[in-house]
Scaffold this active site. Structure first.
Site, PDB file in Angstrom:
ATOM      1  N   ASN A 282       0.852  -1.189   0.000  1.00 37.53           N
ATOM      2  CA  ASN A 282       0.000   0.000   0.000  1.00 37.53           C
ATOM      3  C   ASN A 282       0.885   1.236   0.000  1.00 37.53           C
ATOM      4  O   ASN A 282       1.349   1.690   1.047  1.00 37.53           O
ATOM      5  CB  ASN A 282      -0.927  -0.026   1.221  1.00 37.53           C
ATOM      6  CG  ASN A 282      -1.967  -1.124   1.131  1.00 37.53           C
ATOM      7  OD1 ASN A 282      -2.931  -1.013   0.383  1.00 37.53           O
ATOM      8  ND2 ASN A 282      -1.750  -2.201   1.881  1.00 37.53           N
ATOM      9  N   GLU A 283       1.113   1.764  -1.178  1.00 36.98           N
ATOM     10  CA  GLU A 283       2.021   2.891  -1.348  1.00 36.98           C
ATOM     11  C   GLU A 283       1.365   4.197  -0.895  1.00 36.98           C
ATOM     12  O   GLU A 283       0.151   4.248  -0.657  1.00 36.98           O
ATOM     13  CB  GLU A 283       2.418   2.995  -2.826  1.00 36.98           C
ATOM     14  CG  GLU A 283       3.156   1.781  -3.364  1.00 36.98           C
ATOM     15  CD  GLU A 283       4.592   1.674  -2.875  1.00 36.98           C
ATOM     16  OE1 GLU A 283       4.945   2.360  -1.892  1.00 36.98           O
ATOM     17  OE2 GLU A 283       5.362   0.900  -3.467  1.00 36.98           O
TER      18      GLU A 283
END
Length: 639
Positions: free
Chosen positions: A159-160
């Site tokens: 999850n950037e």
């Protein structure tokens, strides 16, 4: 520090262990207790698992608990966080392969109870696969305990930055920093997939309990943002603050930037101000914060910045300033091997014996000159018997075209002089054909590995000759843990330790230098240092006579430097010495221009080293100490 003091600064429950070994064992035992509890209740235990270097020791301990203590995984269901896309399950970089190599192949978990995102799903079916993955988690009753790591971007799973708190399992595009960090696993950033399938932040937050692990100095900055910062989608890990049952588990290096570690007096800690190291840390912190020389700090400034208790115990700022100033001044020495016929009571190294036998351990074939090249040159110039031990071959850090070039040279030389009945041209064609057909991330053939190792060995010899070190004092250890042909190495073993013991006994040094740079992104420095510590431990247990008169100094390399309050020996370098150090680094031509594994910093190693050395010198200057062009710094490790 009281619990309320910590909560004042920290938004997540955080435990700091002395090292990652103790932390990993503690978490593994927690997982084992949960599995046994669920089994006794007749229920399945659902675990969310992470990959990467952080949880490997945790998985090793779970394997040990199964094989030695009988922990059964028959009633365990697992869900992994993520997988690259596209990715074949048998690829070297596959998380499917990772989990089987580190855990699943060594325990009794039924295959049907293992779930890992599928990197082979056709793109048009990914959305349906992700929906079904979420459904499987719900059908299992939700995740009881989710293990997480954290990336430098603050990502959990993949999850950037920009991922929302309610995001679900999906395909994402990897951030440039994440791809750069993964480049070493894929033998170059150009080979790193641009996408991945990951559980969402919302999916993770639905776990009943979450444990996040982080090790090393390289994670310290993002850990601080996660634990002490505001919630923001620019650091997705901060969304863990929304969860009621999260624990952050750190080693001391990863926790170094937290307020309770960096400046504990700001969170109401009751500190031991009789501890000189604590005092030095506080005074240098204040001077840096105010950008003032130590000798100019005032009583008022101590009081205004949370250090009134220190002042109350130490007296006037004037006396305290002089005390710490003198301590820092005494770290500076132009004689890293000790100055002969001098009073050494206030010097970092002993005057005798002189000259000393010095053994410099270098994890890779260039760490010696990158990290302490100026000191190495000075030790040689001052007449010490200097040995260098290259602990690994460094063969994976050579570009393929370099191997072809050297094989071609051998073939053409052989053709010109007809030295061998078996033409070396065959070697060239074998190497060229293999590398031409080599898949991204494929392990080199043994022949190619040997050539690449010889390239780095030749460069190391050249640098040592430039420094004036005789060939017989250059030792190539080729520790077995490294020789896998892959970025992922084997754990340290008895043979690695014994080779280190044998070399130490052969040289019998009075002074040892070793790499204490644990932010090395590949982990090689950590393993090499562990081998040295284990070898010294064996020799100490045997009451080895020569060890009684030996000191060990830790240097740091291209990745980071010791904090000013930690430094125990500072070796100043003149502009001319810095130029000589640069030339020694240039002897490592395969690492010039663009190293294969640059890590997060895209500059060349000589540029990083010079910047680091100049920054240390500037810091000494800021604190009011003599101004130098550059400084190399060391910390003593006490046996």
């Amino acid at each position: 520090m009281t619990a309320s003091d910590v909560r004042h600064a920290e938004r997540l429950a955080t435990t700091i262990y002395p090292d990652s070994e103790q932390a990993s064992v503690a978490v593994a035992r927690q997982i084992a207790d949960l599995i046994r509890q669920r089994t006794a209740e007749g229920r399945m235990c659902v675990l969310g698992l992470a990959t990467g270097s952080t949880p490997t020791r945790l998985y090793e301990e779970l394997v040990r608990l199964h094989q030695v203590e009988g922990l059964s995984f028959q009633h365990v269901i697992t869900f992994n966080l993520d997988e690259y896309f596209p990715m074949q399950p048998d690829s070297l970089q596959s998380y499917v392969r990772f989990m089987h190599e580190y855990l699943f192949d060594h325990i009794d978990i039924p295959a049907a109870q293992v779930h890992i995102p599928d990197g082979t799903v056709p793109q048009e079916q990914v959305a349906e696969f992700c929906r079904h993955y979420e459904e499987q988690i719900r059908e299992a009753g939700g995740i009881d305990l989710q293990i997480l790591g954290i990336g430098r971007t603050g990502h959990i799973g993949f999850n950037e930055p920009g991922s929302g708190a309610s995001s679900r399992t999906r395909m994402i595009t990897l951030d440039h920093i994440t791809r750069t960090d993964a480049a070493s696993d894929f033998y170059g950033e150009e080979n790193v997939p641009r996408r991945a399938i990951t559980m969402g932040v919302g999916t993770i937050l639905e776990a009943h309990e979450i444990v996040l692990l982080a090790w090393g100095e390289g994670k310290a900055a993002v850990v601080k943002r996660m634990v002490e910062g505001e919630m923001t989608d620019s650091v997705p890990a901060t969304y863990l603050q929304k969860h009621p049952n999260v624990r952050v588990i750190l080693d001391q290096a990863a926790g170094a930037e937290l307020t309770r570690m960096k400046s504990p007096w700001l969170v109401g800690s009751r500190l031991n101000w009789q501890d000189e190291a604590q005092v030095r840390k506080a005074v240098t912190w204040l001077a840096r914060k105010l950008q003032k020389p130590i000798l100019k700090l005032t009583d008022q400034e101590y009081n205004e910045h949370g250090l009134s208790e220190l002042l109350a115990e130490s007296g006037l700022a004037y006396e305290l300033n002089i005390k710490v100033f003198n301590q820092l001044q005494r770290t500076i020495t132009g004689w890293p091997g000790g100055k002969p016929n001098a009073d050494d009571s206030n010097r970092p190294e002993r005057a005798t014996p002189f000259p000393k036998r010095v053994l410099i351990f270098s994890p890779h074939p260039d760490d010696d000159v990158i990290s302490m090249g100026g000191t190495l040159l000075r030790l040689v110039d001052q007449g010490h018997e200097v040995h260098v031990a290259y602990q690994t071959s460094g063969n994976i850090a050579v570009f393929d075209e370099e191997a072809v070039r050297f094989a071609e040279f051998v073939a053409e030389y052989d053709e010109a002089f007809r030295l061998d009945e078996q033409p070396a041209e065959n070697l060239y064609h074998r190497v060229a054909d293999f590398l031409k057909n080599k898949a991204p991330g494929q392990v080199d053939s043994e022949e190619v590995q040997q050539i690449k190792g010889l390239i780095r060995r030749g460069e190391a010899k050249s640098a040592c000759r430039y420094a004036g070190i005789p060939d017989e004092n250059v030792h190539f250890m080729d520790l077995p843990f490294y020789e896998t042909g892959r970025v992922r190495k084997k754990p340290i073993g008895p043979e690695d330790i014994q080779l280190t013991v044998d070399l130490l006994n052969k040289v019998q040094p009075q002074q040892i230098y070793a790499a204490g740079d644990l932010s090395d992104p590949h982990g090689t420095h950590r393993v090499c240092l562990a081998a040295i510590f284990a070898a010294v431990g064996q020799l100490k247990a045997q009451n080895t006579a020569w060890l009684q008169n030996c000191w060990l100094w830790l240097y740091r390399g291209a990745w980071q430097e010791w904090d000013i309050d930690q430094i125990e020996m500072a070796v100043p370098l003149s502009p001319q010495e810095l130029t000589r150090k640069r030339r020694a680094i240039f002897k490592h031509q395969s690492q010039k221009d663009r190293p294969l594994f640059p890590g997060a910093d895209q500059r060349e190693f000589w540029q990083r080293a010079e910047d680091r050395n100049r920054t240390t010198a500037q810091l000494y200057d800021l604190l009011g100490l003599p101004e130098y062009e550059a400084i190399e710094a060391f910390v003593r490790w006490h046996f």
